[in-house]
Design a protein around this motif. Structure first.
Motif, PDB file in Angstrom:
ATOM      1  N   GLY A  75      12.176 -17.952   3.677  1.00  0.00           N
ATOM      2  CA  GLY A  75      10.853 -17.593   4.174  1.00  0.00           C
ATOM      3  C   GLY A  75      10.872 -16.338   5.029  1.00  0.00           C
ATOM      4  N   VAL A  76      11.835 -16.234   5.917  1.00  0.00           N
ATOM      5  CA  VAL A  76      11.936 -15.050   6.769  1.00  0.00           C
ATOM      6  C   VAL A  76      12.242 -13.812   5.933  1.00  0.00           C
ATOM      7  CG1 VAL A  76      13.309 -13.982   8.610  1.00  0.00           C
ATOM      8  CG2 VAL A  76      12.512 -16.329   8.852  1.00  0.00           C
ATOM      9  N   ALA A  77      13.076 -13.946   4.912  1.00  0.00           N
ATOM     10  CA  ALA A  77      13.364 -12.815   4.024  1.00  0.00           C
ATOM     11  C   ALA A  77      12.100 -12.379   3.281  1.00  0.00           C
ATOM     12  CB  ALA A  77      14.464 -13.183   3.037  1.00  0.00           C
ATOM     13  N   LEU A  78      11.323 -13.338   2.786  1.00  0.00           N
ATOM     14  CA  LEU A  78      10.057 -12.998   2.115  1.00  0.00           C
ATOM     15  C   LEU A  78       9.100 -12.295   3.068  1.00  0.00           C
ATOM     16  CD1 LEU A  78       9.214 -16.125  -0.063  1.00  0.00           C
ATOM     17  CD2 LEU A  78       9.406 -13.789  -0.856  1.00  0.00           C
ATOM     18  N   ILE A  79       9.004 -12.790   4.281  1.00  0.00           N
ATOM     19  CA  ILE A  79       8.119 -12.168   5.269  1.00  0.00           C
ATOM     20  C   ILE A  79       8.567 -10.740   5.552  1.00  0.00           C
ATOM     21  CG2 ILE A  79       7.379 -12.220   7.683  1.00  0.00           C
ATOM     22  CD1 ILE A  79       7.516 -15.300   7.488  1.00  0.00           C
ATOM     23  N   TYR A  80       9.844 -10.547   5.782  1.00  0.00           N
ATOM     24  CA  TYR A  80      10.367  -9.235   6.162  1.00  0.00           C
ATOM     25  C   TYR A  80      10.156  -8.199   5.059  1.00  0.00           C
ATOM     26  CZ  TYR A  80      13.688  -5.587   7.405  1.00  0.00           C
ATOM     27  OH  TYR A  80      14.264  -4.380   7.682  1.00  0.00           O
ATOM     28  N   TYR A  81      10.614  -8.490   3.861  1.00  0.00           N
ATOM     29  CA  TYR A  81      10.557  -7.502   2.789  1.00  0.00           C
ATOM     30  C   TYR A  81       9.132  -7.239   2.317  1.00  0.00           C
ATOM     31  CZ  TYR A  81      15.585  -7.675   2.664  1.00  0.00           C
ATOM     32  OH  TYR A  81      16.906  -7.606   3.014  1.00  0.00           O
ATOM     33  N   ASN A  82       8.313  -8.254   2.274  1.00  0.00           N
ATOM     34  CA  ASN A  82       6.942  -8.038   1.819  1.00  0.00           C
ATOM     35  C   ASN A  82       6.066  -7.438   2.907  1.00  0.00           C
ATOM     36  OD1 ASN A  82       6.836  -8.858  -1.007  1.00  0.00           O
ATOM     37  ND2 ASN A  82       7.620 -10.770  -0.182  1.00  0.00           N
ATOM     38  N   TYR A  83       6.395  -7.638   4.164  1.00  0.00           N
ATOM     39  CA  TYR A  83       5.682  -6.946   5.224  1.00  0.00           C
ATOM     40  C   TYR A  83       5.942  -5.443   5.137  1.00  0.00           C
ATOM     41  CZ  TYR A  83       4.135  -5.404   9.798  1.00  0.00           C
ATOM     42  OH  TYR A  83       3.509  -4.724  10.812  1.00  0.00           O
ATOM     43  N   LYS A  84       7.194  -5.079   4.873  1.00  0.00           N
ATOM     44  CA  LYS A  84       7.523  -3.667   4.688  1.00  0.00           C
ATOM     45  C   LYS A  84       6.786  -3.098   3.480  1.00  0.00           C
ATOM     46  CE  LYS A  84      11.709  -2.261   4.980  1.00  0.00           C
ATOM     47  NZ  LYS A  84      13.166  -2.116   4.893  1.00  0.00           N
ATOM     48  N   ALA A  85       6.711  -3.852   2.390  1.00  0.00           N
ATOM     49  CA  ALA A  85       5.994  -3.395   1.195  1.00  0.00           C
ATOM     50  C   ALA A  85       4.504  -3.271   1.478  1.00  0.00           C
ATOM     51  CB  ALA A  85       6.236  -4.363   0.041  1.00  0.00           C
ATOM     52  N   SER A  86       3.964  -4.198   2.221  1.00  0.00           N
ATOM     53  CA  SER A  86       2.544  -4.149   2.570  1.00  0.00           C
ATOM     54  C   SER A  86       2.227  -2.906   3.397  1.00  0.00           C
ATOM     55  CB  SER A  86       2.163  -5.414   3.338  1.00  0.00           C
ATOM     56  OG  SER A  86       0.842  -5.336   3.792  1.00  0.00           O
ATOM     57  N   ARG A  87       3.059  -2.596   4.357  1.00  0.00           N
ATOM     58  CA  ARG A  87       2.860  -1.378   5.155  1.00  0.00           C
ATOM     59  C   ARG A  87       2.961  -0.130   4.286  1.00  0.00           C
ATOM     60  NH1 ARG A  87       6.784  -1.740  10.032  1.00  0.00           N
ATOM     61  NH2 ARG A  87       7.475   0.059   8.866  1.00  0.00           N
ATOM     62  N   TYR A  88       3.903  -0.128   3.335  1.00  0.00           N
ATOM     63  CA  TYR A  88       4.086   1.029   2.450  1.00  0.00           C
ATOM     64  C   TYR A  88       2.847   1.233   1.583  1.00  0.00           C
ATOM     65  CZ  TYR A  88       5.886   3.895  -1.349  1.00  0.00           C
ATOM     66  OH  TYR A  88       6.056   4.884  -2.282  1.00  0.00           O
ATOM     67  N   TYR A  89       2.361   0.166   0.955  1.00  0.00           N
ATOM     68  CA  TYR A  89       1.193   0.288   0.087  1.00  0.00           C
ATOM     69  C   TYR A  89      -0.076   0.580   0.878  1.00  0.00           C
ATOM     70  CZ  TYR A  89       4.083  -1.560  -3.672  1.00  0.00           C
ATOM     71  OH  TYR A  89       5.066  -1.751  -4.590  1.00  0.00           O
ATOM     72  N   HIS A  90      -0.149   0.109   2.111  1.00  0.00           N
ATOM     73  CA  HIS A  90      -1.326   0.345   2.935  1.00  0.00           C
ATOM     74  C   HIS A  90      -1.537   1.834   3.194  1.00  0.00           C
ATOM     75  CE1 HIS A  90      -4.521  -0.646   5.691  1.00  0.00           C
ATOM     76  NE2 HIS A  90      -3.963   0.131   6.608  1.00  0.00           N
ATOM     77  N   SER A  91      -0.451   2.592   3.252  1.00  0.00           N
ATOM     78  CA  SER A  91      -0.570   4.025   3.510  1.00  0.00           C
ATOM     79  C   SER A  91      -1.214   4.775   2.340  1.00  0.00           C
ATOM     80  CB  SER A  91       0.803   4.624   3.831  1.00  0.00           C
ATOM     81  OG  SER A  91       1.660   4.503   2.714  1.00  0.00           O
ATOM     82  N   PHE A  92      -1.240   4.181   1.148  1.00  0.00           N
ATOM     83  CA  PHE A  92      -1.816   4.836  -0.025  1.00  0.00           C
ATOM     84  C   PHE A  92      -3.200   4.312  -0.405  1.00  0.00           C
ATOM     85  CE2 PHE A  92       2.798   5.274  -0.740  1.00  0.00           C
ATOM     86  CZ  PHE A  92       2.881   6.653  -0.728  1.00  0.00           C
ATOM     87  N   LEU A  93      -3.716   3.335   0.310  1.00  0.00           N
ATOM     88  CA  LEU A  93      -5.000   2.733  -0.058  1.00  0.00           C
ATOM     89  C   LEU A  93      -6.158   3.711   0.050  1.00  0.00           C
ATOM     90  CD1 LEU A  93      -4.872  -0.849   1.456  1.00  0.00           C
ATOM     91  CD2 LEU A  93      -4.694  -0.171  -0.925  1.00  0.00           C
ATOM     92  N   GLU A  94      -6.202   4.492   1.110  1.00  0.00           N
ATOM     93  CA  GLU A  94      -7.302   5.434   1.293  1.00  0.00           C
ATOM     94  C   GLU A  94      -7.268   6.523   0.224  1.00  0.00           C
ATOM     95  OE1 GLU A  94      -8.735   8.596   4.629  1.00  0.00           O
ATOM     96  OE2 GLU A  94      -7.916   6.688   5.328  1.00  0.00           O
ATOM     97  N   GLU A  95      -6.088   7.009  -0.101  1.00  0.00           N
ATOM     98  CA  GLU A  95      -5.954   8.027  -1.143  1.00  0.00           C
ATOM     99  C   GLU A  95      -6.388   7.477  -2.502  1.00  0.00           C
ATOM    100  OE1 GLU A  95      -2.391  10.615  -3.275  1.00  0.00           O
ATOM    101  OE2 GLU A  95      -2.060   9.705  -1.322  1.00  0.00           O
ATOM    102  N   GLU A  96      -6.022   6.239  -2.797  1.00  0.00           N
ATOM    103  CA  GLU A  96      -6.413   5.638  -4.055  1.00  0.00           C
ATOM    104  C   GLU A  96      -7.931   5.423  -4.122  1.00  0.00           C
ATOM    105  OE1 GLU A  96      -4.629   2.084  -6.669  1.00  0.00           O
ATOM    106  OE2 GLU A  96      -5.549   1.441  -4.791  1.00  0.00           O
ATOM    107  N   ALA A  97      -8.529   5.062  -3.006  1.00  0.00           N
ATOM    108  CA  ALA A  97      -9.982   4.883  -2.971  1.00  0.00           C
ATOM    109  C   ALA A  97     -10.699   6.223  -3.180  1.00  0.00           C
ATOM    110  CB  ALA A  97     -10.398   4.267  -1.651  1.00  0.00           C
ATOM    111  N   ASP A  98     -10.150   7.310  -2.670  1.00  0.00           N
ATOM    112  CA  ASP A  98     -10.756   8.626  -2.883  1.00  0.00           C
ATOM    113  C   ASP A  98     -10.638   9.073  -4.335  1.00  0.00           C
ATOM    114  OD1 ASP A  98     -11.443   8.775  -0.224  1.00  0.00           O
ATOM    115  OD2 ASP A  98      -9.676   9.961   0.342  1.00  0.00           O
ATOM    116  N   LEU A  99      -9.534   8.732  -4.981  1.00  0.00           N
ATOM    117  CA  LEU A  99      -9.330   9.124  -6.381  1.00  0.00           C
ATOM    118  C   LEU A  99     -10.154   8.297  -7.354  1.00  0.00           C
ATOM    119  CD1 LEU A  99      -5.463   9.683  -6.401  1.00  0.00           C
ATOM    120  CD2 LEU A  99      -7.248  11.431  -6.443  1.00  0.00           C
ATOM    121  N   ASN A 100     -10.425   7.037  -7.028  1.00  0.00           N
ATOM    122  CA  ASN A 100     -11.175   6.139  -7.906  1.00  0.00           C
ATOM    123  C   ASN A 100     -12.444   5.655  -7.208  1.00  0.00           C
ATOM    124  OD1 ASN A 100      -9.142   6.076  -9.976  1.00  0.00           O
ATOM    125  ND2 ASN A 100      -7.936   4.826  -8.567  1.00  0.00           N
ATOM    126  N   PRO A 101     -13.531   6.406  -7.337  1.00  0.00           N
ATOM    127  CA  PRO A 101     -14.751   6.004  -6.623  1.00  0.00           C
ATOM    128  C   PRO A 101     -15.395   4.753  -7.176  1.00  0.00           C
ATOM    129  CG  PRO A 101     -15.147   8.006  -7.898  1.00  0.00           C
ATOM    130  CD  PRO A 101     -13.696   7.652  -8.040  1.00  0.00           C
TER     131      PRO A 101
END
Length: 101
Positions: A75-101
């Motif tokens: 469980g801790v491994a899932l939390i750790y690695y997917n939290y990092k992935a969530s932060r990584y993908y979160h940085s691209f959400l605004e750019e993706e929203a601008d590209l796909n109105p």
């Protein structure tokens, strides 16, 4: 002990919410789908962790300690690695929203 039961239920509800959002997101937004999947996996990791901790209080045997340790580590491994992935993908959400109105 009841606090862990409450946390187990809350983490399952959050997992179900994020999985539903992942499936309902349009296919033109792949980053958003991955972001929801990562958030759902964080909730699943917390569910597994809280379940393992709860079992330590419910049953007192050597087998329970071994199985609970496996659940907590997984469980801790899932939390750790997917939290990092969530932060990584979160940085691209605004750019993706601008590209796909």
């Amino acid at each position: 002990m009841f606090i862990f039961a409450f946390l187990i239920i809350v983490s399952f509800v959050i997992y179900f919410y994020n999985k539903t959002k992942q499936f309902r997101t349009r296919s033109v937004l792949p980053i958003r789908k991955k972001w929801y999947a990562a958030r759902a996996s964080v909730a699943l990791g917390s569910f597994i962790t809280f379940f393992g901790i709860n079992q330590l209080f419910v049953y007192q045997s050597t087998v329970t300690y071994i199985i609970s340790a496996i659940f907590i580590v997984l469980g801790v491994a899932l939390i750790y690695y997917n939290y990092k992935a969530s932060r990584y993908y979160h940085s691209f959400l605004e750019e993706e929203a601008d590209l796909n109105p």
